[in-house]
Design a protein around this motif. Structure first.
Motif, PDB file in Angstrom:
ATOM      1  N   THR A 253       0.820  -1.197  -0.071  1.00  0.00           N
ATOM      2  CA  THR A 253      -0.021  -0.060  -0.104  1.00  0.00           C
ATOM      3  C   THR A 253       0.891   1.390  -0.196  1.00  0.00           C
ATOM      4  OG1 THR A 253      -0.094  -0.145   2.539  1.00  0.00           O
ATOM      5  CG2 THR A 253      -2.037  -0.837   1.149  1.00  0.00           C
ATOM      6  N   VAL A 254       2.192   1.018   0.237  1.00  0.00           N
ATOM      7  CA  VAL A 254       2.842   2.269   0.421  1.00  0.00           C
ATOM      8  C   VAL A 254       3.088   2.981  -0.849  1.00  0.00           C
ATOM      9  CG1 VAL A 254       5.292   1.211   0.126  1.00  0.00           C
ATOM     10  CG2 VAL A 254       5.125   3.138   1.678  1.00  0.00           C
ATOM     11  N   ALA A 255       3.149   4.424  -0.902  1.00  0.00           N
ATOM     12  CA  ALA A 255       3.380   4.921  -2.181  1.00  0.00           C
ATOM     13  C   ALA A 255       4.838   5.584  -2.371  1.00  0.00           C
ATOM     14  CB  ALA A 255       2.621   6.507  -2.079  1.00  0.00           C
ATOM     15  N   LEU A 256       5.354   5.692  -3.795  1.00  0.00           N
ATOM     16  CA  LEU A 256       6.543   6.123  -3.960  1.00  0.00           C
ATOM     17  C   LEU A 256       6.890   7.509  -3.254  1.00  0.00           C
ATOM     18  CD1 LEU A 256       6.978   5.472  -7.803  1.00  0.00           C
ATOM     19  CD2 LEU A 256       8.607   4.886  -6.122  1.00  0.00           C
ATOM     20  N   GLY A 257       7.974   7.451  -2.521  1.00  0.00           N
ATOM     21  CA  GLY A 257       8.406   8.909  -1.754  1.00  0.00           C
ATOM     22  C   GLY A 257       7.536   9.106  -0.559  1.00  0.00           C
ATOM     23  N   GLU A 258       6.861   8.154  -0.002  1.00  0.00           N
ATOM     24  CA  GLU A 258       6.156   8.270   1.252  1.00  0.00           C
ATOM     25  C   GLU A 258       7.173   8.366   2.351  1.00  0.00           C
ATOM     26  OE1 GLU A 258       2.784   6.035   1.482  1.00  0.00           O
ATOM     27  OE2 GLU A 258       2.703   5.882   3.535  1.00  0.00           O
ATOM     28  N   TYR A 259       8.064   7.820   2.324  1.00  0.00           N
ATOM     29  CA  TYR A 259       9.419   7.965   3.160  1.00  0.00           C
ATOM     30  C   TYR A 259      10.689   8.143   2.320  1.00  0.00           C
ATOM     31  CZ  TYR A 259       6.344   5.579   6.232  1.00  0.00           C
ATOM     32  OH  TYR A 259       5.050   5.126   7.112  1.00  0.00           O
ATOM     33  N   THR A 260      11.408   9.215   2.753  1.00  0.00           N
ATOM     34  CA  THR A 260      12.612   9.872   2.088  1.00  0.00           C
ATOM     35  C   THR A 260      13.732   9.882   3.062  1.00  0.00           C
ATOM     36  OG1 THR A 260      12.021  12.016   2.548  1.00  0.00           O
ATOM     37  CG2 THR A 260      11.254  11.063   0.258  1.00  0.00           C
ATOM     38  N   THR A 261      14.971  10.035   2.100  1.00  0.00           N
ATOM     39  CA  THR A 261      16.317  10.106   2.770  1.00  0.00           C
ATOM     40  C   THR A 261      16.790  11.596   2.777  1.00  0.00           C
ATOM     41  OG1 THR A 261      16.670   7.739   2.304  1.00  0.00           O
ATOM     42  CG2 THR A 261      18.771   9.274   2.472  1.00  0.00           C
ATOM     43  N   ASP A 262      17.237  12.169   3.850  1.00  0.00           N
ATOM     44  CA  ASP A 262      17.881  13.356   3.753  1.00  0.00           C
ATOM     45  C   ASP A 262      19.092  13.575   2.797  1.00  0.00           C
ATOM     46  OD1 ASP A 262      18.808  15.522   6.314  1.00  0.00           O
ATOM     47  OD2 ASP A 262      20.092  15.497   4.732  1.00  0.00           O
ATOM     48  N   PRO A 263      19.036  14.667   2.017  1.00  0.00           N
ATOM     49  CA  PRO A 263      20.064  14.789   0.675  1.00  0.00           C
ATOM     50  C   PRO A 263      21.407  14.774   1.461  1.00  0.00           C
ATOM     51  CG  PRO A 263      18.358  16.698   0.659  1.00  0.00           C
ATOM     52  CD  PRO A 263      17.985  15.856   2.123  1.00  0.00           C
TER      53      PRO A 263
END
Ligand code: AMP
Ligand code: FE
Ligand code: FE
Ligand code: ZN
Length: 285
Positions: A253-263
């Motif tokens: 169910t998770v979406a692309l970009g739902e969790y991200t990494t610090d630049p």
């Protein structure tokens, strides 16, 4: 900058083709996406060919490992995909997935479920075959309503009635192999307890001492307390902290970009890698 460092395609158990994945990543507003299929790099070519302008691809894989009887996943980034030792180990694990899935089919048949290897093979469609493909077959047969519902003791969960083990690499060996291939390692969802037993912090400390680069903290399988604990652990051990969707298309169910990494963490990962470079999109096919 929006950076998602853990995504699956039809090269393993995702449902987007590598081309669809990178187009969907651009549509989701991502600047960087990593392709991390289970035990394979076969999706790279199609992802690179389809890569939209403005999106950067980080090549990688999610390696199946086991230590002290506990299965774990190690994300490997920007290693040289041709490096022979890591390539051989990846192929060993990937190829063993076939007899293993056939073993799960046999167990299901013994439990009265009329699933066939041909059905699972059709669903996997040439991708690195895994339990989610078997789970999709169970959904097709009406045995369970969703893929998630197949991951129970009754069916495919670790140690479940129809579960079969596969070859998995010792994580200390995997860390060494990835390093030797110029790559960077991040322990995927290290505290995802709903997937089965997890490794103790002492083992993560040993992996850090053996050259592990980071741990994935912001992941849907970690609750708020777990994330706080893991951030503290990363600080103590000098590990990088990542966040990512672990996107599997419609199998999760998770979406692309739902969790991200610090630049800044992303910058450190690409600084450490010597096996491959991130690929800037040029417009795609
Ligand atoms: P395998 O590598 O074939 O053993 O399958 C592991 C994969 O199954 C993981 O990468 C996830 O995609 C999926 N998976 C594992 N545990 C669960 C769970 N509890 N619910 C849904 N999917 C799961
Ligand atoms: Fe998966
Ligand atoms: Fe995983
Ligand atoms: Zn994953």
């Amino acid at each position: 900058m929006r950076i998602d460092l853990h995504c699956h395609s039809t090269a393993s158990d995702g449902t987007d083709t590598p081309g669809e994945l990178v187009r969907n990543a651009a549509a989701a507003g991502l600047d960087v996406v990593a392709l991390t299929d289970h035990d394979t790099t076969r999706g790279y070519g199609e992802a690179v060919a389809a890569l939209p302008e403005g999106l950067t691809l980080v090549t990688g894989a999610e390696l199946s490992c086991r230590v002290d009887g506990v299965s774990l996943h190690l994300l490997a980034y920007l290693f040289d995909p041709e490096e022979p030792a890591l390539l051989a180990e990846r192929e060993l694990v990937r190829d063993d997935r076939v007899p293993r899935a056939q073993g799960m089919v046999a167990r299901l048949n013994a439990l009265g479920v009329p699933v066939t290897w041909e059905q699972v093979e059709r669903i996997a469609a040439g991708g690195s075959v895994g339990r989610p493909h078997v789970a999709s077959a169970l959904v097709e047969l009406g045995v369970v309503p969703t893929v998630n519902d197949a991951f129970t003791e009754q069916w495919l969960a670790d140690g479940g009635r129809a579960y079969a083990p596969k070859h998995e690499t010792d994580p200390f060996e995997a860390i060494r192999l990835v390093k030797d291939a110029g790559g960077v390692t991040v322990f995927a969802h290290p505290a995802a307890a709903k997937r089965g037993r997890t490794v103790p912090e002492a083992t993560i400390a040993k992996m850090a001492a053996a050259g592990l680069d980071g741990i994935e903290v912001d992941h849907m399988d970690h609750d708020a307390d777990t994330r706080t604990r893991l951030r503290g652990l990363a600080r103590d051990l000098g590990l990088l902290v990542t966040g990512s969707s672990d996107y599997h298309g419609s199998r999760k169910t998770v979406a692309l970009g739902e969790y991200t990494t610090d630049p800044e963490v992303y910058g450190e990962i690409i600084r450490r890698a010597t096996g491959a470079f991130p690929v800037p999109g040029t417009g795609g096919a």
